[in-house]
Design a protein around this motif. Structure first.
Motif, PDB file in Angstrom:
ATOM      1  N   MET A 252       0.848  -1.199   0.000  1.00  0.00           N
ATOM      2  CA  MET A 252       0.000   0.000   0.000  1.00  0.00           C
ATOM      3  C   MET A 252       0.883   1.250   0.000  1.00  0.00           C
ATOM      4  O   MET A 252       1.958   1.251   0.601  1.00  0.00           O
ATOM      5  CB  MET A 252      -0.879   0.046   1.254  1.00  0.00           C
ATOM      6  N   ARG A 253       0.448   2.267  -0.643  1.00  0.00           N
ATOM      7  CA  ARG A 253       1.172   3.533  -0.621  1.00  0.00           C
ATOM      8  C   ARG A 253       0.196   4.669  -0.835  1.00  0.00           C
ATOM      9  O   ARG A 253      -0.915   4.452  -1.353  1.00  0.00           O
ATOM     10  CB  ARG A 253       2.261   3.572  -1.694  1.00  0.00           C
ATOM     11  N   ASN A 254       0.618   5.855  -0.468  1.00  0.00           N
ATOM     12  CA  ASN A 254      -0.182   7.037  -0.747  1.00  0.00           C
ATOM     13  C   ASN A 254       0.132   7.567  -2.135  1.00  0.00           C
ATOM     14  O   ASN A 254       1.297   7.654  -2.530  1.00  0.00           O
ATOM     15  CB  ASN A 254       0.123   8.151   0.268  1.00  0.00           C
ATOM     16  N   ILE A 255      -0.907   7.882  -2.860  1.00  0.00           N
ATOM     17  CA  ILE A 255      -0.749   8.652  -4.093  1.00  0.00           C
ATOM     18  C   ILE A 255      -1.628   9.886  -3.951  1.00  0.00           C
ATOM     19  O   ILE A 255      -2.414   9.980  -3.001  1.00  0.00           O
ATOM     20  CB  ILE A 255      -1.147   7.842  -5.358  1.00  0.00           C
ATOM     21  N   TYR A 256      -1.478  10.810  -4.866  1.00  0.00           N
ATOM     22  CA  TYR A 256      -2.157  12.099  -4.716  1.00  0.00           C
ATOM     23  C   TYR A 256      -2.943  12.389  -5.986  1.00  0.00           C
ATOM     24  O   TYR A 256      -2.442  12.239  -7.103  1.00  0.00           O
ATOM     25  CB  TYR A 256      -1.124  13.188  -4.402  1.00  0.00           C
ATOM     26  N   ILE A 257      -4.192  12.811  -5.779  1.00  0.00           N
ATOM     27  CA  ILE A 257      -5.126  12.990  -6.891  1.00  0.00           C
ATOM     28  C   ILE A 257      -5.372  14.479  -7.105  1.00  0.00           C
ATOM     29  O   ILE A 257      -5.699  15.211  -6.151  1.00  0.00           O
ATOM     30  CB  ILE A 257      -6.472  12.304  -6.582  1.00  0.00           C
ATOM     31  N   ASP A 258      -5.262  14.904  -8.388  1.00  0.00           N
ATOM     32  CA  ASP A 258      -5.532  16.320  -8.661  1.00  0.00           C
ATOM     33  C   ASP A 258      -7.005  16.519  -9.040  1.00  0.00           C
ATOM     34  O   ASP A 258      -7.804  15.594  -8.994  1.00  0.00           O
ATOM     35  CB  ASP A 258      -4.581  16.847  -9.741  1.00  0.00           C
ATOM     36  N   SER A 259      -7.362  17.731  -9.425  1.00  0.00           N
ATOM     37  CA  SER A 259      -8.755  18.069  -9.684  1.00  0.00           C
ATOM     38  C   SER A 259      -9.304  17.373 -10.923  1.00  0.00           C
ATOM     39  O   SER A 259     -10.520  17.347 -11.132  1.00  0.00           O
ATOM     40  CB  SER A 259      -8.901  19.588  -9.838  1.00  0.00           C
ATOM     41  N   GLU A 260      -8.413  16.827 -11.755  1.00  0.00           N
ATOM     42  CA  GLU A 260      -8.855  16.090 -12.941  1.00  0.00           C
ATOM     43  C   GLU A 260      -8.784  14.586 -12.704  1.00  0.00           C
ATOM     44  O   GLU A 260      -8.817  13.808 -13.660  1.00  0.00           O
ATOM     45  CB  GLU A 260      -7.984  16.468 -14.142  1.00  0.00           C
ATOM     46  N   HIS A 261      -8.660  14.199 -11.441  1.00  0.00           N
ATOM     47  CA  HIS A 261      -8.607  12.783 -11.031  1.00  0.00           C
ATOM     48  C   HIS A 261      -7.311  12.102 -11.447  1.00  0.00           C
ATOM     49  O   HIS A 261      -7.217  10.878 -11.379  1.00  0.00           O
ATOM     50  CB  HIS A 261      -9.803  11.984 -11.593  1.00  0.00           C
TER      51      HIS A 261
ATOM     52  N   THR B 236      -1.874  20.792  -3.299  1.00  0.00           N
ATOM     53  CA  THR B 236      -3.277  21.017  -3.644  1.00  0.00           C
ATOM     54  C   THR B 236      -4.040  19.717  -3.819  1.00  0.00           C
ATOM     55  O   THR B 236      -5.248  19.737  -4.064  1.00  0.00           O
ATOM     56  CB  THR B 236      -3.393  21.822  -4.952  1.00  0.00           C
ATOM     57  N   MET B 237      -3.381  18.601  -3.703  1.00  0.00           N
ATOM     58  CA  MET B 237      -3.974  17.317  -4.099  1.00  0.00           C
ATOM     59  C   MET B 237      -4.577  16.552  -2.926  1.00  0.00           C
ATOM     60  O   MET B 237      -4.284  16.830  -1.757  1.00  0.00           O
ATOM     61  CB  MET B 237      -2.914  16.468  -4.781  1.00  0.00           C
ATOM     62  N   THR B 238      -5.396  15.581  -3.250  1.00  0.00           N
ATOM     63  CA  THR B 238      -6.049  14.735  -2.257  1.00  0.00           C
ATOM     64  C   THR B 238      -5.294  13.422  -2.130  1.00  0.00           C
ATOM     65  O   THR B 238      -5.102  12.732  -3.136  1.00  0.00           O
ATOM     66  CB  THR B 238      -7.501  14.434  -2.676  1.00  0.00           C
ATOM     67  N   PRO B 239      -4.850  13.063  -0.919  1.00  0.00           N
ATOM     68  CA  PRO B 239      -4.143  11.790  -0.762  1.00  0.00           C
ATOM     69  C   PRO B 239      -5.112  10.612  -0.708  1.00  0.00           C
ATOM     70  O   PRO B 239      -6.203  10.723  -0.125  1.00  0.00           O
ATOM     71  CB  PRO B 239      -3.428  11.959   0.587  1.00  0.00           C
ATOM     72  N   VAL B 240      -4.735   9.511  -1.316  1.00  0.00           N
ATOM     73  CA  VAL B 240      -5.486   8.258  -1.179  1.00  0.00           C
ATOM     74  C   VAL B 240      -4.481   7.138  -0.981  1.00  0.00           C
ATOM     75  O   VAL B 240      -3.369   7.190  -1.507  1.00  0.00           O
ATOM     76  CB  VAL B 240      -6.373   7.957  -2.413  1.00  0.00           C
TER      77      VAL B 240
ATOM     78  N   THR C 218      -3.668   3.242  -1.642  1.00  0.00           N
ATOM     79  CA  THR C 218      -4.089   2.160  -2.521  1.00  0.00           C
ATOM     80  C   THR C 218      -2.933   1.212  -2.753  1.00  0.00           C
ATOM     81  O   THR C 218      -1.763   1.611  -2.695  1.00  0.00           O
ATOM     82  CB  THR C 218      -4.601   2.708  -3.869  1.00  0.00           C
ATOM     83  N   ASP C 219      -3.248  -0.045  -3.039  1.00  0.00           N
ATOM     84  CA  ASP C 219      -2.204  -1.004  -3.400  1.00  0.00           C
ATOM     85  C   ASP C 219      -2.158  -1.229  -4.909  1.00  0.00           C
ATOM     86  O   ASP C 219      -1.380  -2.053  -5.390  1.00  0.00           O
ATOM     87  CB  ASP C 219      -2.417  -2.339  -2.675  1.00  0.00           C
ATOM     88  N   PHE C 220      -2.994  -0.500  -5.652  1.00  0.00           N
ATOM     89  CA  PHE C 220      -3.062  -0.718  -7.103  1.00  0.00           C
ATOM     90  C   PHE C 220      -1.703  -0.478  -7.760  1.00  0.00           C
ATOM     91  O   PHE C 220      -1.346  -1.138  -8.721  1.00  0.00           O
ATOM     92  CB  PHE C 220      -4.114   0.205  -7.725  1.00  0.00           C
ATOM     93  N   PHE C 221      -0.941   0.477  -7.230  1.00  0.00           N
ATOM     94  CA  PHE C 221       0.314   0.863  -7.876  1.00  0.00           C
ATOM     95  C   PHE C 221       1.540   0.245  -7.210  1.00  0.00           C
ATOM     96  O   PHE C 221       2.667   0.691  -7.449  1.00  0.00           O
ATOM     97  CB  PHE C 221       0.448   2.389  -7.900  1.00  0.00           C
ATOM     98  N   ASP C 222       1.333  -0.781  -6.359  1.00  0.00           N
ATOM     99  CA  ASP C 222       2.474  -1.428  -5.712  1.00  0.00           C
ATOM    100  C   ASP C 222       3.453  -1.927  -6.769  1.00  0.00           C
ATOM    101  O   ASP C 222       3.086  -2.642  -7.696  1.00  0.00           O
ATOM    102  CB  ASP C 222       2.013  -2.597  -4.843  1.00  0.00           C
ATOM    103  N   GLY C 223       4.730  -1.547  -6.640  1.00  0.00           N
ATOM    104  CA  GLY C 223       5.751  -1.979  -7.586  1.00  0.00           C
ATOM    105  C   GLY C 223       5.835  -1.136  -8.843  1.00  0.00           C
ATOM    106  O   GLY C 223       6.681  -1.384  -9.703  1.00  0.00           O
ATOM    107  N   ARG C 224       4.984  -0.135  -8.962  1.00  0.00           N
ATOM    108  CA  ARG C 224       4.953   0.695 -10.173  1.00  0.00           C
ATOM    109  C   ARG C 224       5.816   1.935  -9.988  1.00  0.00           C
ATOM    110  O   ARG C 224       5.856   2.519  -8.917  1.00  0.00           O
ATOM    111  CB  ARG C 224       3.525   1.139 -10.497  1.00  0.00           C
ATOM    112  N   CYS C 225       6.478   2.346 -11.063  1.00  0.00           N
ATOM    113  CA  CYS C 225       7.326   3.535 -10.987  1.00  0.00           C
ATOM    114  C   CYS C 225       6.484   4.805 -11.040  1.00  0.00           C
ATOM    115  O   CYS C 225       5.313   4.784 -11.415  1.00  0.00           O
ATOM    116  CB  CYS C 225       8.365   3.527 -12.108  1.00  0.00           C
ATOM    117  N   ASP C 226       7.105   5.918 -10.676  1.00  0.00           N
ATOM    118  CA  ASP C 226       6.384   7.192 -10.600  1.00  0.00           C
ATOM    119  C   ASP C 226       5.788   7.592 -11.958  1.00  0.00           C
ATOM    120  O   ASP C 226       4.668   8.110 -12.032  1.00  0.00           O
ATOM    121  CB  ASP C 226       7.321   8.291 -10.101  1.00  0.00           C
ATOM    122  N   GLU C 227       6.556   7.365 -13.029  1.00  0.00           N
ATOM    123  CA  GLU C 227       6.066   7.779 -14.344  1.00  0.00           C
ATOM    124  C   GLU C 227       4.831   6.957 -14.752  1.00  0.00           C
ATOM    125  O   GLU C 227       3.935   7.463 -15.429  1.00  0.00           O
ATOM    126  CB  GLU C 227       7.182   7.607 -15.377  1.00  0.00           C
ATOM    127  N   PHE C 228       4.782   5.714 -14.331  1.00  0.00           N
ATOM    128  CA  PHE C 228       3.610   4.873 -14.609  1.00  0.00           C
ATOM    129  C   PHE C 228       2.400   5.438 -13.871  1.00  0.00           C
ATOM    130  O   PHE C 228       1.316   5.580 -14.433  1.00  0.00           O
ATOM    131  CB  PHE C 228       3.897   3.430 -14.159  1.00  0.00           C
TER     132      PHE C 228
END
Lengths: 257, 85
Positions: free
Chosen positions: B1-10, B19-23, B25-35
């Motif tokens: 699990m990690r925190n990612i941040y969502i902007d106004s365009e989701h 300015t972003m909303t933290p969520v 999720t484990d969806f991006f576990d192992g994924r690089c930042d650019e992904f």
């Protein structure tokens, strides 16, 4: 429903033909009743109506599949009657059939051809081989009007038997629900994957959408597909449950848009 | 699990610009930042949708290059302690 064959070179509705097949990436500007607009950037060289894949093909040919599940009907002739029931359109480009969205101009408006992959629980087209238990203990039951699935113990998953080509489409619209009000909603998902997952926790999903929870009726929800298309397994996951107490997932319709 | 941040365009971001909303999720576990930055995390319809807004073939290529680099770094680190892979 017998198959209807009409094959001609692309062009206007000449002679006794009461429709035209027009290609383009934007809707024709001066449509006539029963015009068919195929959303494509590739030149349409000919078209054929057929319930089954044509034996012959040529670059640019459009194959309009026909059948009883069509949501559109029109009389193909100016005089007499030849009713045609188009379902979906494919075009032969780059050596293969590629799905194209299509609309018909009826009653003064463009009407979508609805590309049902599953209607009232009956799978067809790219889903003709249905769903299989990707988690081996998942149970798939064909009820009247929908597919029901659950897993008696561990978290479960069913997956399309075949990959679905989503090239040219923007989303998969699903009518379905999680048929109980308690439990972890995060376990009940629809997914797109390059290989079949085995439960909601399987990593590597291309897209993941939570299935709406409803104790009364199926809800419509959407799975956006990659903008560059591709072929993916469509899977549904569920939590571990007995199934007999209503903790199951219902899938009614699946539409490619 | 990690925190990612969502902007106004989701759209997803690995880092909050304030300015972003933290969520979480484990969806991006192992994924690089650019992904991650090629994805949307959208709950505006009343249910969760996580999907790529960039062409997936590009994101897949980026992720594969990242994993290849990670493997090379692991191999180099193992070499330091005398293990050859």
């Amino acid at each position: 429903m017998g198959k209807a064959f009409l094959a001609k070179s692309n062009g206007g509705g000449g002679g006794g033909i009461a429709f035209r097949v027009i290609g383009g990436t934007s809707a024709p500007s001066s449509p006539k009743p029963n015009d068919i607009w195929i959303n494509t950037g590739a030149e349409i060289t000919s078209y054929i109506f057929s319930a089954i894949e044509p034996e012959g093909y040529a670059k640019g040919m459009v194959w309009i599949s026909t059948g009883t599940e069509s949501t559109i009907e029109f009389n193909a002739l100016k005089k007499n009657g030849l009713m045609v029931y188009p379902i979906s359109a494919k075009q032969y480009v780059s050596g293969t059939w590629v799905d194209k969205t299509a609309k018909s101009f009826q009653n003064g408006a463009w009407v979508d051809w609805i590309n049902y992959l599953c209607k009232a629980g009956v799978c067809k087209g790219a889903l003709e081989n249905g769903f299989v238990a990707a988690q081996t203990t998942s149970q798939i039951v064909l009820e009247s009007g929908y597919i029901k699935f659950y897993n008696p113990s561990v978290n479960g998953c069913i997956s399309s038997a075949d990959r679905i080509d989503v090239t040219g489409f923007s989303k998969i619209v699903i009518l379905g629900r999680v048929a109980f009000s308690t439990g972890s909603g995060a376990r009940y998902t629809a997914r797109l994957d390059t290989s079949k997952p085995t439960d909601f926790n399987t990593t590597g999903a291309v897209a993941k959408v939570s299935i709406p929870i409803s104790t009364t009726e199926a809800q419509e929800f959407e799975v956006p597909v990659p903008s560059d298309g591709g072929e993916y397994y469509l899977s549904f996951t569920c939590g571990g449950s007995s199934g007999s107490n209503g903790q199951y997932v219902e899938i009614v319709d699946i539409i490619l848009e | 699990m990690r925190n990612i941040y969502i902007d106004s365009e989701h759209k997803c971001h690995p880092v909050d610009d304030g300015t972003m909303t933290p969520v979480e999720t484990d969806f991006f576990d192992g994924r690089c930042d650019e992904f991650i930055e090629g994805y949307c995390y959208d709950t505006s319809r009343g249910y969760l949708q996580i999907y790529p807004w960039k062409p997936y073939s590009e994101l897949d290529a980026v992720q594969r290059a990242y994993e290849k680099q990670m493997l090379a770094e692991y191999a180099e680190a193992l070499k330091v302690v005398g293990v050859t892979v």
